[in-house]
Design an enzyme around this catalytic site. Sequence first.
Site, PDB file in Angstrom:
ATOM      1  N   LYS A  51     -11.842  10.421  -1.051  1.00 41.59           N
ATOM      2  CA  LYS A  51     -11.881  11.067  -2.356  1.00 41.59           C
ATOM      3  C   LYS A  51     -10.574  11.825  -2.598  1.00 41.59           C
ATOM      4  CE  LYS A  51     -16.927  12.404  -2.076  1.00 41.59           C
ATOM      5  NZ  LYS A  51     -17.959  13.378  -2.232  1.00 41.59           N
ATOM      6  N   ASP A  96     -19.296  16.269  -8.292  1.00 37.42           N
ATOM      7  CA  ASP A  96     -20.149  17.001  -7.090  1.00 37.42           C
ATOM      8  C   ASP A  96     -20.159  18.523  -7.408  1.00 37.42           C
ATOM      9  OD1 ASP A  96     -20.357  14.527  -5.357  1.00 37.42           O
ATOM     10  OD2 ASP A  96     -18.196  15.139  -4.494  1.00 37.42           O
TER      11      ASP A  96
END
Length: 262
Positions: A63, A100
């Site tokens: 990420k 997220d």
Amino acid sequence: MKFLAIFGNPISHSKSPRMHNNAIKSLGLDAIYTRYLLNDEKLLKEKLLSLKLSGANITVPFKNEALKIADFKDDMAVKIGSANTLIIGENGKISAYNTDAPGFLQSISTFKNIKKALILGAGGTSKALAFALLDKGVEVFVANRSKERLKEFSFCQNSLYSDLNEKKFDIVINSTSVGLKDDTLPCDEALLKELLRESKYAFDVIYGKETPFIKLCKNFNLQYKDGLEMLLWQGVFAFELFFNIKNKQELIKKYMLEALNL
Ligand code: ATR
């Protein structure tokens, strides 16, 4: 036809292909979403381009790299320091987003009046949740068992579990993966009981398994939730970016949930 994929290592467990493909099929879109096991983060950009993807989800441990390789970086992704969704333009330019954080906020939107939050754990997930809450004006505390990773949390209040003076929070969040494979709690049981007794809400990022944290929550007079809704909402927000769709959130979520139950 759009080609989409999720990159990670490991990746075989990922539920994203099922979730996205079911939404694609049910909405009659022309696309396919697959998974890619990446061994070397340096190859991320090359693979995205050579596979002619128009979008991708990126999971652990890539990420941070996903944000680094992007030409355009969404503000929230920059703050968090990581991206889980990439859009690749026809000119090969990459845009990075973090779904997220909004996914988490959406999943706790039924929890009203949160002014003070305690996050247990100081990893990448913790950072995404902390920035999401700060963005909403919530006072955020992060607590961890060891000092090293707390160094990255100077943007909010932070301490070791053993030094936590404040015990009254509106929500207690387990951001660690503790409890996924073993039967342990993220911190000392007596401390956690004290925190939960004072709290109105609790949240565990883990889904698909009743963790010791969630089991403990049942003994207290509070509302609690596991990570299933967050998984779905981060997927819905990524899907909207992939297809530039608006106003179909509940429908996309329904198809994604259906895929998990198939
Ligand atoms: P993620 O990216 O999913 O957030 P991570 O970055 O590996 O995962 O972060 C893991 C977090 O869980 C850390 O806060 C870690 O604590 P340390 O910094 O002290 O290692 C915490 N953690 C992992 N195992 C733990 C355990 N058995 N008890 C308590 N905390 C634990």
